[in-house]
Design an enzyme around this catalytic site. Structure first.
Site, PDB file in Angstrom:
ATOM      1  N   THR A 123       6.583 -14.289   8.476  1.00 44.28           N
ATOM      2  CA  THR A 123       5.900 -13.003   8.591  1.00 44.28           C
ATOM      3  C   THR A 123       4.984 -13.052   9.799  1.00 44.28           C
ATOM      4  O   THR A 123       4.496 -14.106  10.195  1.00 44.28           O
ATOM      5  CB  THR A 123       5.024 -12.708   7.367  1.00 44.28           C
ATOM      6  OG1 THR A 123       4.047 -13.730   7.291  1.00 44.28           O
ATOM      7  CG2 THR A 123       5.831 -12.674   6.110  1.00 44.28           C
ATOM      8  N   TRP A 155     -13.263   4.344  -1.196  1.00 43.42           N
ATOM      9  CA  TRP A 155     -12.233   3.987  -0.240  1.00 43.42           C
ATOM     10  C   TRP A 155     -11.867   5.174   0.640  1.00 43.42           C
ATOM     11  O   TRP A 155     -11.656   6.274   0.152  1.00 43.42           O
ATOM     12  CB  TRP A 155     -10.969   3.506  -0.969  1.00 43.42           C
ATOM     13  CG  TRP A 155     -11.074   2.094  -1.429  1.00 43.42           C
ATOM     14  CD1 TRP A 155     -12.123   1.245  -1.237  1.00 43.42           C
ATOM     15  CD2 TRP A 155     -10.084   1.367  -2.155  1.00 43.42           C
ATOM     16  NE1 TRP A 155     -11.851   0.026  -1.802  1.00 43.42           N
ATOM     17  CE2 TRP A 155     -10.611   0.073  -2.374  1.00 43.42           C
ATOM     18  CE3 TRP A 155      -8.824   1.663  -2.636  1.00 43.42           C
ATOM     19  CZ2 TRP A 155      -9.899  -0.907  -3.062  1.00 43.42           C
ATOM     20  CZ3 TRP A 155      -8.119   0.686  -3.323  1.00 43.42           C
ATOM     21  CH2 TRP A 155      -8.656  -0.588  -3.530  1.00 43.42           C
ATOM     22  N   GLU A 195       8.780 -10.462   2.968  1.00 36.17           N
ATOM     23  CA  GLU A 195       8.760 -11.206   1.702  1.00 36.17           C
ATOM     24  C   GLU A 195       9.675 -10.581   0.659  1.00 36.17           C
ATOM     25  O   GLU A 195       9.926 -11.159  -0.398  1.00 36.17           O
ATOM     26  CB  GLU A 195       7.335 -11.248   1.130  1.00 36.17           C
ATOM     27  CG  GLU A 195       6.355 -12.088   1.917  1.00 36.17           C
ATOM     28  CD  GLU A 195       5.630 -11.288   3.005  1.00 36.17           C
ATOM     29  OE1 GLU A 195       6.195 -10.288   3.490  1.00 36.17           O
ATOM     30  OE2 GLU A 195       4.506 -11.691   3.357  1.00 36.17           O
ATOM     31  N   LYS A 211     -14.372   0.873   3.265  1.00 32.23           N
ATOM     32  CA  LYS A 211     -15.051   1.180   2.007  1.00 32.23           C
ATOM     33  C   LYS A 211     -16.459   1.653   2.327  1.00 32.23           C
ATOM     34  O   LYS A 211     -17.316   0.863   2.701  1.00 32.23           O
ATOM     35  CB  LYS A 211     -15.058  -0.040   1.091  1.00 32.23           C
ATOM     36  CG  LYS A 211     -15.296   0.362  -0.336  1.00 32.23           C
ATOM     37  CD  LYS A 211     -14.847  -0.707  -1.298  1.00 32.23           C
ATOM     38  CE  LYS A 211     -14.793  -0.133  -2.698  1.00 32.23           C
ATOM     39  NZ  LYS A 211     -14.575  -1.153  -3.699  1.00 32.23           N
TER      40      LYS A 211
HETATM   41  P1  AMP Z   1       6.974  -6.828   7.800  1.00 33.17           P
HETATM   42  O1  AMP Z   1       7.035  -7.892   6.792  1.00 33.17           O
HETATM   43  O2  AMP Z   1       6.639  -7.321   9.170  1.00 33.17           O
HETATM   44  O3  AMP Z   1       8.202  -5.979   7.785  1.00 33.17           O
HETATM   45  O4  AMP Z   1       5.761  -5.879   7.441  1.00 33.17           O
HETATM   46  C1  AMP Z   1       5.647  -5.292   6.178  1.00 33.17           C
HETATM   47  C2  AMP Z   1       4.540  -4.273   6.197  1.00 33.17           C
HETATM   48  O5  AMP Z   1       4.873  -3.196   7.086  1.00 33.17           O
HETATM   49  C3  AMP Z   1       4.307  -3.614   4.874  1.00 33.17           C
HETATM   50  O6  AMP Z   1       3.510  -4.407   4.023  1.00 33.17           O
HETATM   51  C4  AMP Z   1       3.606  -2.317   5.292  1.00 33.17           C
HETATM   52  O7  AMP Z   1       2.243  -2.523   5.540  1.00 33.17           O
HETATM   53  C5  AMP Z   1       4.297  -1.988   6.600  1.00 33.17           C
HETATM   54  N1  AMP Z   1       5.365  -1.012   6.378  1.00 33.17           N
HETATM   55  C6  AMP Z   1       6.690  -1.235   6.233  1.00 33.17           C
HETATM   56  N2  AMP Z   1       7.360  -0.077   6.054  1.00 33.17           N
HETATM   57  C7  AMP Z   1       6.438   0.909   6.066  1.00 33.17           C
HETATM   58  C8  AMP Z   1       6.480   2.337   5.906  1.00 33.17           C
HETATM   59  N3  AMP Z   1       7.619   2.990   5.713  1.00 33.17           N
HETATM   60  N4  AMP Z   1       5.310   3.000   5.959  1.00 33.17           N
HETATM   61  C9  AMP Z   1       4.140   2.358   6.168  1.00 33.17           C
HETATM   62  N5  AMP Z   1       4.036   1.034   6.325  1.00 33.17           N
HETATM   63  C10 AMP Z   1       5.164   0.306   6.272  1.00 33.17           C
END
Ligand code: AMP
Length: 542
Positions: A186, A446, A331, A441
């Site tokens: 990640t 929030w 994940e 916050k």
């Molecule tokens: P990654 O593991 O790099 O794909 O990142 C995952 C994170 O991307 C998620 O926990 C979200 O915070 C963000 N994310 C993924 N898809 C979306 C979406 N459709 N809208 C908003 N945030 C998203």
């Protein structure tokens, strides 16, 4: 217990390619090669090459079950072959993110102890530069490259030689569905990157999950354009799901610019295309200037960041393309939710339908979700209360690679803490309001930075916006907004706050200050990096 009398047929990835070779031998992966031409490879031929490659991994490179084998590549047919050949040899396909910096990349390679790395020749200079600090790799395999290439890498092999030397009748070594099949780190904005380690079983079930009608509904008649990189969250599972469905896969190589994407979409009559909002924003503007017919697309899948409602509306009304907003995480293999409409939405107005599609959507079958308050109490699905989003399911990580199972990420009762903050509507649609680390916050309440950002980018002077928390003596924290203005515009706090008020935001949500920046800080996967903004503020940048 009375045991069922059904086969324990293992959910291993060799079944996917063998099925495609038998049932869809003439369907193909089409790749835009570095020279701009298109290369076509049928699944029938590809299966033979994959068996040979798996065999050569063992016999030529000495790869053993469980060994990690890296890939540093664009989306192309070789990378697709590696998605099957490495796990087919019971090794782990570790997709390396080409956008990391040298320190992060070397850290990841050494942490995973990658034994071999396959390098796309178009990225060779970048790889040589970035991976110079890593120590675990014993051999490199190059493709998309001339044989007389100059390289500083040691122990170099050529991809086509391996295929040549391999055995077409190779017997797959992946015999147990619990074996690890692939891994992806990640791009966390804090601390070191963490590895998600997928199994054959989780990937197989994820493949079914992606294919189901309530998710992407993939089928043999589809042609899928995979813009989302194979080095990021396994290209959202499309390589496996596309091949298993017998769809054609269109791989853009390094051509991720709007113009070539528009051209290949039209040429190959793409039906499903998947990528992040920035890509689709670029494509939309390209098509405004140079119109092409992309209406063959029945699902423009968008995820990684929130899809702006205005862009969904533009695609649907101006280009006749249906948008499918989705949310996921590395994940989670990565699919968690999709935002398709259900039958009870049929009577909504078009505007109301876009409101639904702007949410991240419902959990796909195979993923359970809940939202919890700070004490871990489950919150109701009332569409109002925001809580930390937690998930569990067939393709969700239970632990990070080589890390203890910390309470920061995994709850004692078996849920993964996503770090996203969300509401759930009574009919199960999730809406992300923040990342836990980015929450503001103020006076115990929030404030959703995401809601503010989404509204701000609707203002005519604003190109991009990031709302971040600034320490405050009275309220603990207050929101500030960093703005990149549109060409020639300037940032006017009063005007923007009046605009937000007109959009219905409460007074205490309005940012206390607006700062103008040339560019917003982003992570290697293109997400806003607000930690940098908080630090800039702490360091007295404004
Ligand atoms: P990654 O593991 O790099 O794909 O990142 C995952 C994170 O991307 C998620 O926990 C979200 O915070 C963000 N994310 C993924 N898809 C979306 C979406 N459709 N809208 C908003 N945030 C998203």
């Amino acid at each position: 217990m009375l045991e069922g009398l059904m086969m324990d047929y293992q959910l291993t990835l060799d079944k996917i390619i063998e099925h495609a070779a038998r049932l869809h031998p003439n369907k193909k992966v089409i790749t835009k090669l570095p020279d701009g031409s298109f290369h076509e490879l049928t699944y029938g031929e590809m299966a033979k090459r994959i068996r040979r490659l798996s065999s050569a991994l063992e016999s030529v490179l000495g790869v053993k079950p469980g060994d990690r084998v890296g890939t540093f590549a664009w989306n192309n047919y070789q990378h697709l072959e590696l998605y099957f050949a490495i796990p087919g040899a019971a090794a782990v396909c570790h997709t390396l993110n080409i956008r990391l910096n040298g320190e992060q990349l070397s850290y990841i390679i050494d942490h995973a102890e990658d034994k071999v790395v396959f390098v796309d020749g178009t990225l060779l200079p970048l790889y040589e530069q970035l991976a110079a600090g890593s120590t675990s790799v014993q051999a490199h395999v190059l493709f998309n490259v001339d044989r007389d290439v100059q390289t500083s890498l040691d122990n170099v092999y050529f991809y086509e030689d391996l295929i040549e030397q391999g055995d077409e009748n190779y017997q797959w070594a992946c015999t147990d569905e619990r074996m690890a099949s692939a891994m992806c780190y990640t791009s966390g904005t804090t601390g070191n990157p963490k590895g998600a380690l997928y199994s054959h079983r989780s990937t197989f079930l994820h493949t079914f999950g992606v294919m189901q009608a309530n998710a992407m509904g993939l089928g043999e008649t589809d042609t899928i354009l995979a813009v989302v990189p194979q080095f990021h969250a396994m290209s959202w599972g499309l390589p496996y799901a596309g091949v298993y469905s017998g769809a054609n896969l269109l791989m853009p190589g390094q051509f991720l610019q709007a113009e070539p994407l528009a051209e290949m979409t039209e040429k190959y009559r793409v039906t499903v295309a998947a990528g992040v909002p920035t890509i689709w924003n670029g494509l939309y503007h390209e098509l405004k200037n140079n119109p092409r017919d992309i209406s063959t697309i029945r699902a423009l899948v968008v995820g990684g960041s929130a899809m702006p409602r205005a862009l969904t509306r533009a695609y649907e009304t101006e280009l006749n393309v249906d948008v499918l907003h989705a949310w996921g995480m590395t994940e989670m293999s990565p699919i968690g939710t999709v935002s398709a409409l259900m039958s009870h939405h049929a009577d909504l107005s078009t505007e109301e339908k876009w409101d639904v599609k702007a949410t991240q959507g419902y959990p796909v079958s195979g993923v359970d979700m809940r939202i919890c308050d700070e004490e871990g109490n489950e919150l109701p699905w009332d569409g109002e209360q925001m809580g930390e989003l937690q998930v569990r399911g067939f393709w969700v990580s239970k632990q990070y690679y080589k890390l203890d199972k910390s309470a920061d990420h995994f709850t004692a009762d078996g849920w993964f803490r996503t770090g996203d903050v969300a509401t759930m509507s009574p009919d199960g649609y999730m809406r992300i309001t923040d990342r836990t680390k980015d929450l503001v916050k103020s006076g115990g309440e929030w404030i959703s930075s995401v809601d503010l950002e989404n509204a701000l980018i609707g203002h005519e002077d604003v190109m991009e916006a990031a709302v971040f928390a600034v320490p405050d003596a009275r309220w603990a924290e207050r929101p500030w907004a960093a703005i990149t203005p549109k060409d020639g515009a300037s940032v006017d706090m009063d005007a923007l706050n009046q605009y937000l008020t007109a959009e219905g935001f409460a007074k205490f949500w309005l940012p206390d200050n607006y700062v103008s920046v040339d560019e917003l800080p982003k992570t290697s996967t293109g997400k806003l990096d607000k930690k940098v903004l908080r630090k800039m503020h702490a360091d007295g940048a404004w």
